[in-house]
Motif scaffolding. Structure first.
Motif, short mmCIF file in Angstrom:
data_model
loop_
_atom_site.label_atom_id
_atom_site.label_comp_id
_atom_site.label_asym_id
_atom_site.label_seq_id
_atom_site.Cartn_x
_atom_site.Cartn_y
_atom_site.Cartn_z
N LEU A 53 0.66 -1.22 -0.01
CA LEU A 53 -0.08 -0.03 0.03
C LEU A 53 0.74 1.30 -0.16
CD1 LEU A 53 -3.11 -0.86 2.39
CD2 LEU A 53 -2.79 -1.08 -0.09
N ASP A 54 2.28 1.36 0.51
CA ASP A 54 2.86 2.48 0.64
C ASP A 54 3.99 2.48 -0.31
OD1 ASP A 54 4.51 2.50 3.60
OD2 ASP A 54 4.47 0.96 2.05
N GLN B 5 0.69 1.42 -6.97
CA GLN B 5 0.04 2.49 -6.40
C GLN B 5 -1.64 2.40 -7.18
OE1 GLN B 5 1.45 6.42 -6.40
NE2 GLN B 5 2.84 5.96 -4.68
N SER C 272 -3.15 -0.58 -5.66
CA SER C 272 -3.36 -0.36 -4.34
C SER C 272 -4.72 0.55 -4.33
CB SER C 272 -2.38 0.49 -3.82
OG SER C 272 -1.16 -0.44 -3.74
N SER C 273 -4.99 1.57 -5.44
CA SER C 273 -5.88 2.36 -5.19
C SER C 273 -7.50 1.49 -5.39
CB SER C 273 -5.96 3.49 -6.19
OG SER C 273 -6.12 2.85 -7.51
N LYS D 51 -10.32 -1.76 1.40
CA LYS D 51 -9.96 -0.64 2.40
C LYS D 51 -10.07 -1.21 3.71
CE LYS D 51 -9.81 2.64 -0.85
NZ LYS D 51 -9.14 1.49 -1.93
N LYS E 133 -3.36 5.19 3.44
CA LYS E 133 -2.52 4.38 3.02
C LYS E 133 -1.07 4.25 3.92
CE LYS E 133 -2.93 5.35 -1.84
NZ LYS E 133 -2.44 5.84 -3.02
#
Ligand code: AMP
Length: 437
Positions: free
Chosen positions: A211-212, A219, A222-223, A227, A259
Motif C-alpha cells: 500500500l505504501d 499504487q 493499491s487504489s 479498504k 495508505k
C-alpha cells in the motif's frame, strides 16, 4: 615509491565536523527541553544487539531486516546487528532491567546513531542519528496524542514546524490487520505481473507494505484494493477517534492518510508520520505509532502497551539550513596569546591557563614565528584580542593587549592582564562550568 593511501569514510557515513555540531547542539537542546518538560528521561542502549532483537521486533519481512541491516559475527560466532532503529533495543532494556517494576508508564528518550544499508543520497545515510521517544507500559489514546504533541513542539521550537504535515492513520489490532492482510493478498494474487519486484516478494509476507510502495503500477493496484475501514473492529475505531479528538483539542492539524502503514510488524492502532510539505513521503522527518505487541515478541510474559516516535536529526538539520536558521556559536575564540622567546612562552602558558580557569576562550603560546606571523594566526582564528608578550615586555613585567578589530593596542601590568580581559569580555560571557549545574 610508496603510494600514500588516502582513506575515505565508509560510504554513506559522514564525519560530524565542528560546524555540524553547532546545529546538532541546538537540535539536542530543543529535544532535551521538551522531553524534560514532559517527564521523559534519557536512555542509551548499546550500538550492537543480538540480531534477533530486531528480527523479532521489526518482523522478518520488512525492508530493514531483509536488506538494510549491518550484521556481524563476534569471535564466539554470535550474530549481532548494528541498531537500525532504537525502539526495539529500548524495549529489550526495559525488560532486561525490570523497568516494568517502576511506576508505569516509563517515559524514555534517546538520541543516538543508527545504521541502515540504504542507497546513500541527500537525507539518507548509512549512519544517521535518530531521536527516539517512547512511552512504555500504558494504553490511552491521550498518550498517543501527547507523543505527537511532543514531536510537534520540538519542530515548533526549532521554527520548522510549518515545513511539515502530520499524516495519521490506524492499523487496528493485529487480529483485524491479519484479516485485512488476507483480503489484500487475495486482491493482489493474479496481478503479480503488475507489481514491482519488491512487492512481489511482499505479497505473501507483508502485503500491507504494498500500500505504501512508491511504484506507479503498485499504487494503481493499491487504489482499487480493499479498504482497511471495513476490517477495523469497533474498539480500534473508537481508540483512533479518541486520538483524533485529543489532537483537535490540542489544535494539532492532521491529515488522515489511509495508505499510511509504517511497515514494521510492531505497530498497531495509531501510526503517524511528519511529511515534508514539498516532497511528501519521500523524506519524512519522523514517524511513529503504538506498539503494544513488541514487549511480548521480545519475550515478556505480559502485554506492554507502548507508543513512541523517531525522527532523523540530519533531516531536521537540513530543514534548519533551508530555513536559514543559524545556530549560535558558543565556541568563539576571545583571546590569542602571542609570545616571543622561551621566557615569554613560559609566562604565556601560565596566562593561558589562568584565562581558561576564568572562563575565557583562549589559545596560543605555540610555535616560534615572529609576532607579526602570530598576529596573522590570531586573525585566522578570529580572536577578538591578542595578548602580546615579547622579551621586552617580560623584562618590564607588562603585557600588550591588542584589539584585533580596531588594530589598537595598550600596555598593562602583567598581573592585571586576566582581570582586564575579563572586564573586556564581560562577566556574563564567561564560559564556566560548575558541577551540579
Ligand atoms: P523510520 O522509523 O524508518 O520512519 O525512521 C524515522 C526517521 O529516521 C525518518 O523519518 C528519518 O527522518 C530518519 N531516517 C530513517 N532512515 C534514515 C537514513 N537512512 N538516513 C537518514 N535519516 C533516516
Amino acid at each position: 615509491m610508496n603510494k600514500i593511501q588516502k582513506f575515505q569514510a565508509v560510504r554513506g557515513m559522514k564525519d560530524l565536523l565542528p560546524q555540524d555540531h553547532d546545529y546538532f547542539t541546538i537540535v539536542k537542546k530543543a529535544i532535551r527541553h521538551r522531553c524534560r518538560q514532559a517527564g521523559f528521561k534519557r536512555i542509551t542502549t548499546p550500538l550492537l544487539e543480538q540480531i534477533e532483537v530486531f528480527e523479532r521486533g521489526l518482523g522478518n519481512a520488512t525492508d530493514i531486516i531483509e536488506k538494510e541491516m549491518f550484521v556481524l559475527e563476534d569471535r564466539s560466532n554470535n550474530k549481532l546487528a548494528l541498531r537500525p532503529e532504537i525502539t526495539a533495543g529500548i524495549m529489550r532494556a526495559y525488560l532486561q532491567n525490570g523497568l516494568f517494576n517502576l511506576s508505569q508508564p516509563v517515559q524514555l528518550y534517546a538520541i543516538d546513531p543508527c545504521f541502515r544499508y540504504d542507497r546513500p543520497q541527500k537525507g539518507r545515510y548509512r549512519q544517521f542519528w535518530q531521536l527516539s521517544v517512547e512511552v512504555i507500559g500504558a494504553r490511552d489514546p491521550s498518550i498517543d496524542a501527547q507523543v505527537i504533541l511532543l514531536a510537534q513542539k520540538i519542530l515548533e521550537d526549532l521554527k520548522i514546524n510549518d515545513h511539515f504535515t502530520l499524516q495519521i492513520n490506524t492499523i487496528g489490532t493485529p487480529e483485524c490487520r491479519q484479516k485485512f492482510e488476507e483480503a489484500l493478498e487475495n486482491h493482489f494474487i493474479g496481478k503479480e505481473r503488475n507489481l514491482c519486484e519488491d512487492c512481489q516478494r511482499r505479497l505473501h509476507k507483508n502485503p500491507l507494505r504494498i500500500l505504501d510502495c512508491k511504484n506507479e503500477d503498485c499504487q494503481i493496484l493499491s487504489s482499487i484494493a480493499p479498504k482497511f475501514d471495513s476490517f477495523l473492529d469497533d474498539q480500534s475505531k473508537q481508540f483512533y477517534e479518541k486520538v483524533l479528538g485529543f489532537l483537535e483539542e490540542l489544535k494539532i492539524p492532521y491529515q488522515e492518510n489511509k495508505k499510511l502503514v509504517r511497515g514494521l510488524d510492531y505497530y498497531c492502532d495509531t501510526v503517524f508520520e511528519f511529511w515534508d510539505k514539498s516532497t511528501g513521503s519521500q523524506n519524512a522527518i519522523g514517524g511513529g505509532g503504538r506498539y503494544d505487541g513488541l514487549g511480548e515478541v521480545l519475550g515478556s510474559s505480559f502485554n506492554i502497551p507502548s507508543v513512541g516516535f523517531a525522527a532523523g536529526i540530519e533531516r531536521i538539520i537540513d530543514h534548519l539550513k533551508e530555513a536559514d536558521i543559524k545556530p549560535p556559536r558558543k565556541d568563539k575564540l576571545h583571546i590569542f596569546v602571542a609570545c616571543l622567546g622561551d621566557i615569554a612562552k613560559k609566562k604565556a602558558v601560565k596566562i593561558l591557563a589562568d584565562l581558561h580557569d576564568s572562563g575565557v576562550h583562549a589559545l596560543g603560546a605555540m610555535g616560534k614565528s615572529s609576532i607579526n606571523a602570530q598576529l596573522k594566526m590570531a586573525n585566522k582564528f578570529e580572536a577578538d584580542w591578542t595578548l602580546i608578550l615579547g622579551e621586552v615586555e617580560v623584562q618590564e613585567n607588562v603585557i600588550i593587549i591588542r584589539d584585533m578589530k580596531k588594530g589598537s593596542q595598550e600596555k598593562y601590568p602583567l598581573e592585571k592582564a586576566v582581570k582586564e580581559i575579563i572586564s573586556k569580555i564581560g562577566k556574563n560571557n564567561l564560559d564556566l562550568y560548575h558541577l551540579g549545574e
